[in-house]
Design an enzyme around this catalytic site. Structure first.
Site, PDB file in Angstrom:
ATOM      1  N   THR A  14       0.857  -1.183   0.000  1.00 58.50           N
ATOM      2  CA  THR A  14       0.000   0.000   0.000  1.00 58.50           C
ATOM      3  C   THR A  14       0.896   1.237   0.000  1.00 58.50           C
ATOM      4  O   THR A  14       2.030   1.205   0.472  1.00 58.50           O
ATOM      5  CB  THR A  14      -0.937   0.029   1.211  1.00 58.50           C
ATOM      6  OG1 THR A  14      -0.179   0.240   2.406  1.00 58.50           O
ATOM      7  CG2 THR A  14      -1.715  -1.284   1.327  1.00 58.50           C
ATOM      8  N   GLY A  15       0.380   2.328  -0.547  1.00 56.51           N
ATOM      9  CA  GLY A  15       1.243   3.490  -0.736  1.00 56.51           C
ATOM     10  C   GLY A  15       2.334   3.196  -1.743  1.00 56.51           C
ATOM     11  O   GLY A  15       3.444   3.726  -1.657  1.00 56.51           O
ATOM     12  N   SER A  17       2.739   3.957  -4.898  1.00 60.32           N
ATOM     13  CA  SER A  17       2.941   4.794  -6.081  1.00 60.32           C
ATOM     14  C   SER A  17       4.024   5.843  -5.902  1.00 60.32           C
ATOM     15  O   SER A  17       4.340   6.566  -6.856  1.00 60.32           O
ATOM     16  CB  SER A  17       1.623   5.493  -6.457  1.00 60.32           C
ATOM     17  OG  SER A  17       1.230   6.402  -5.432  1.00 60.32           O
ATOM     18  N   SER A  18       4.611   5.956  -4.710  1.00 60.97           N
ATOM     19  CA  SER A  18       5.665   6.959  -4.521  1.00 60.97           C
ATOM     20  C   SER A  18       6.488   6.612  -3.293  1.00 60.97           C
ATOM     21  O   SER A  18       6.140   5.711  -2.519  1.00 60.97           O
ATOM     22  CB  SER A  18       5.067   8.375  -4.362  1.00 60.97           C
ATOM     23  OG  SER A  18       4.372   8.490  -3.140  1.00 60.97           O
ATOM     24  N   GLY A  19       7.592   7.338  -3.121  1.00 60.33           N
ATOM     25  CA  GLY A  19       8.393   7.244  -1.919  1.00 60.33           C
ATOM     26  C   GLY A  19       8.876   5.846  -1.587  1.00 60.33           C
ATOM     27  O   GLY A  19       9.351   5.103  -2.461  1.00 60.33           O
ATOM     28  N   ILE A  20       8.749   5.473  -0.324  1.00 60.35           N
ATOM     29  CA  ILE A  20       9.230   4.180   0.148  1.00 60.35           C
ATOM     30  C   ILE A  20       8.521   3.041  -0.561  1.00 60.35           C
ATOM     31  O   ILE A  20       9.145   2.036  -0.928  1.00 60.35           O
ATOM     32  CB  ILE A  20       9.028   4.078   1.671  1.00 60.35           C
ATOM     33  CG1 ILE A  20       9.980   5.039   2.399  1.00 60.35           C
ATOM     34  CG2 ILE A  20       9.240   2.646   2.169  1.00 60.35           C
ATOM     35  CD1 ILE A  20       9.665   5.201   3.880  1.00 60.35           C
ATOM     36  N   GLY A  21       7.215   3.161  -0.755  1.00 59.54           N
ATOM     37  CA  GLY A  21       6.464   2.093  -1.411  1.00 59.54           C
ATOM     38  C   GLY A  21       6.956   1.822  -2.817  1.00 59.54           C
ATOM     39  O   GLY A  21       7.131   0.662  -3.220  1.00 59.54           O
ATOM     40  N   SER A 143       7.838   4.481  12.217  1.00 60.94           N
ATOM     41  CA  SER A 143       8.764   5.599  12.129  1.00 60.94           C
ATOM     42  C   SER A 143       9.599   5.613  13.397  1.00 60.94           C
ATOM     43  O   SER A 143       9.237   4.992  14.405  1.00 60.94           O
ATOM     44  CB  SER A 143       7.980   6.913  12.008  1.00 60.94           C
ATOM     45  OG  SER A 143       8.805   8.042  12.198  1.00 60.94           O
ATOM     46  N   TYR A 156       1.116  13.204  13.653  1.00 60.30           N
ATOM     47  CA  TYR A 156       1.863  12.151  12.973  1.00 60.30           C
ATOM     48  C   TYR A 156       2.559  11.252  13.993  1.00 60.30           C
ATOM     49  O   TYR A 156       2.507  10.017  13.887  1.00 60.30           O
ATOM     50  CB  TYR A 156       2.887  12.775  12.029  1.00 60.30           C
ATOM     51  CG  TYR A 156       3.684  11.769  11.238  1.00 60.30           C
ATOM     52  CD1 TYR A 156       3.169  11.205  10.078  1.00 60.30           C
ATOM     53  CD2 TYR A 156       4.962  11.378  11.639  1.00 60.30           C
ATOM     54  CE1 TYR A 156       3.898  10.284   9.339  1.00 60.30           C
ATOM     55  CE2 TYR A 156       5.700  10.467  10.920  1.00 60.30           C
ATOM     56  CZ  TYR A 156       5.165   9.929   9.767  1.00 60.30           C
ATOM     57  OH  TYR A 156       5.899   9.005   9.053  1.00 60.30           O
TER      58      TYR A 156
END
Length: 335
Positions: A14-15, A17-21, A143, A156
């Site tokens: 999940t997630g 489409s960008s960054g860590i994913g 995190s 967050y």
């Protein structure tokens, strides 16, 4: 518990489409895995799937908002339909809000929890319902703020504390049931993703992560190792381990460091980004973001931690450094 090599796995992210994913998907594809990617933005997902194909892998994608349980059910259904099931599930979807307590509207904090916490809960429940019978790995991306809060990031930090609490309780329940599921919490430090450009801001300036800022590829490598080898917790970036250790043993000193040094570094010099992805996906299929002069660097700590032969040496060094900082912290707090 034995897990398959990544090359033989179907991995849900999940997630994705960008960054860590996206970094994880690209690395997994190069290793031979098949992927199911989920995010809220179809164009970014389609581009991410193309990147996976260019890396030599196969990827299905599902437009889904993890805050909705029915959407998460569809992710699992697509994995079964396309690849016959899945072996690892990575809960990486996340959003960010920067601002002081009292300045961030309650509805925005609640929306952050819908993605960061409830999205992880939905993903975990759906994944476990499948993996209980077949075995596999669940990886939740927390995190360093799962252990230690940062100023301007109260909501967050609270959401990542909640991720840790849920993950730890779930791990114990699965172990008590004898379920063949490995549960890992990954705790990155500052990572060079596009999150500063994607987050909602109430400071008036585009936020920045406190340095050092580590490469998203380091988190990807740690996640994929957890897909193959059971591990309870995994820090990414030596600063994450240091902050967690110092915060546990010298909280007053860590508060002073955070408000004196970290807080000013979180406020960038540019105007805030006019759009964000708190309520709607706006990712652009990018792994890296702009970090206003901070070098995006590798993590020697994380690379050593992924090497089993180095684990004891790292632990000994961390204990020694923690003891030194603890002594200094007690001197400061006793002053």
């Amino acid at each position: 518990m034995k897990l398959k090599p990544v090359a033989e796995q179907v991995i849900v992210i999940t997630g994705g489409s960008s960054g860590i994913g996206l970094a994880t998907a690209k690395r997994a594809a190069r290793m031979g895995a098949r992927l199911v990617l989920a995010a809220r933005t179809r164009p970014a997902l389609a581009k991410a799937a193309d990147m996976v194909a260019q890396a030599g892998g196969q990827a299905a994608f599902v437009v889904a908002d993890v805050a909705r349980r029915t959407d998460v059910d569809r992710i699992a259904e697509e994995a079964v339909k396309r690849f016959g099931g899945f072996d690892s599930w990575v809960n990486d979807a996340g959003v960010m809000v920067w601002g002081k307590v009292g300045e961030v509207p309650e509805e925005d904090m609640r929306q952050l929890f819908e993605t960061n916490f409830w999205g992880m809960v939905h993903g975990s429940e759906v994944a476990i319902a499948y993996l209980r019978e077949r075995g596999g790995a669940l990886i939740n991306v927390g995190s360093v703020e799962s252990d230690r809060a940062f100023p301007l990031q109260a909501a967050y930090s609270a959401s990542k504390h909640a991720v840790k609490g849920f993950t730890d309780a779930l791990r114990m329940e699965l172990a008590a049931d004898g379920a063949p599921v490995s549960v890992t919490l990954v705790k990155p430090a500052s990572i060079g993703t596009p999150m500063p450009q994607h987050g909602r801001d109430f400071t008036g300036r585009e936020p920045r992560f406190p340095p050092p800022v580590y490469a998203p590829e380091e988190v990807a490598a740690t996640i994929l190792r957890a897909c193959e080898r059971p591990v309870r917790d995994a820090f990414v970036g030596g600063s994450a381990r240091l902050i967690s250790t110092l915060g546990s043993h010298a909280p007053g000193t860590t508060d002073w460091i955070s408000r004196t040094f970290l807080l000013p570094q979180e406020r960038g010099k540019r105007p805030a980004t006019p759009t964000d992805n708190l309520y709607e996906g706006r990712s652009e299929a990018r792994v890296h973001g702009d970090h206003q002069g901070s070098l995006i660097r590798p993590s020697l700590y994380s690379r050593a931690a992924r090497n089993p032969g180095a684990t004891m040496a790292i632990a000994a060094a961390a204990v020694g450094l923690g003891a030194l900082l603890l002594r200094r912290g007690r001197v400061r707090e006793g002053a």
